[in-house]
Scaffold this active site. Structure first.
Site, PDB file in Angstrom:
ATOM      1  N   CYS A 115      96.684 -50.618  30.153  1.00  0.00           N
ATOM      2  CA  CYS A 115      97.423 -51.676  30.863  1.00  0.00           C
ATOM      3  C   CYS A 115      98.193 -52.605  29.926  1.00  0.00           C
ATOM      4  CB  CYS A 115      96.475 -52.450  31.763  1.00  0.00           C
ATOM      5  SG  CYS A 115      95.836 -51.400  33.094  1.00  0.00           S
TER       6      CYS A 115
ATOM      7  N   LYS B  69      97.521 -56.375  40.407  1.00  0.00           N
ATOM      8  CA  LYS B  69      98.307 -55.156  40.224  1.00  0.00           C
ATOM      9  C   LYS B  69      97.461 -53.923  40.530  1.00  0.00           C
ATOM     10  CE  LYS B  69      97.447 -54.488  35.260  1.00  0.00           C
ATOM     11  NZ  LYS B  69      96.465 -53.427  35.462  1.00  0.00           N
TER      12      LYS B  69
ATOM     13  N   ASP C 115      94.285 -58.135  32.330  1.00  0.00           N
ATOM     14  CA  ASP C 115      93.032 -57.532  32.837  1.00  0.00           C
ATOM     15  C   ASP C 115      91.748 -57.984  32.141  1.00  0.00           C
ATOM     16  OD1 ASP C 115      94.961 -56.206  34.264  1.00  0.00           O
ATOM     17  OD2 ASP C 115      94.253 -54.192  33.817  1.00  0.00           O
TER      18      ASP C 115
END
Ligand code: ZN
Length: 204
Positions: free
Chosen positions: A144, A111, A28
């Protein structure tokens, strides 16, 4: 509020990996999280770009698999009830930061939730390539990064966290995530400078 002591966890000076069985997962590192102008910016994330780039250069040089997770939402996503609107597909905030831009052959996995395995091809790609070790960096440490690392740990993959290439919203979150990963699924903690490639053994 109670004051608690962080249980000790060890940061190793050096971790050796087998390039044929190891992949780098950059979690991310998108404008909305990393750029100070982003919708959900993590203040310490820009400081980790350099370390992430060092890992990326290492992975490219040693021919490790390279995966990126890209948090991806669309209008009305239920996550917007938990967090401000972020990483809407197709926007600037959704894009991976320019310094870590993926190259052809490197897989970007969109995702929908915190776990990079959930609803993506990550598990399939790792199995297909015979990978047993993941170097996991990026943001956010206890969200994450942690849920992707935990998911890898539950699959008996070896997890390596280069701590200077991981960022968190608070110091508490960072310690909590690293301690949990190293304690519960024995993730190896090191720094981005500490990862070296094992020389290929001569083939018979
Ligand atoms: Zn999200």
């Amino acid at each position: 509020m109670p004051t608690v002591e962080v249980p000790e966890y060890k940061i190793l000076d050096r971790v050796e990996v087998d390039p044929r069985r190891t992949a780098l997962v950059i979690v991310d590192m998108q404008n909305d999280f990393v750029n100070p102008e982003g919708a959900l910016s993590v203040r310490s994330a820009p400081d980790t770009i350099h370390a992430c780039k060092r890992l990326l250069d290492f992975a490219r040089r040693e021919h490790l698999g390279v995966f990126y997770t890209q948090d991806t939402h669309t209008d009305g996503d239920p996550e917007f009830e938990i967090w401000p609107k972020h990483v809407v597909k197709g926007t600037w905030g959704w894009e991976i930061v320019p310094d870590l831009r993926p190259e052809p052959g490197e897989l970007v996995l969109e995702k929908a939730r915190y776990d990079g395995f959930y609803g993506t091809a990550l598990d399939h790609e790792i199995r297909r390539r015979g990978i047993d070790t993941l170097i996991i960096c990026g943001t956010v440490a206890n969200i994450c990064v942690h849920y992707t690392a935990a998911s890898a740990g539950l699959r008996w993959l070896r997890v390596i966290h280069p701590v200077d290439a991981v960022s968190a919203l608070t110091e508490f979150d960072m310690h909590a995530a690293l301690r949990q990963a190293s304690w519960l699924f024995q993730a190896l903690l090191t720094r981005s400078t500490g990862i070296t490639a094992k020389a290929a053994s001569p083939t018979a």
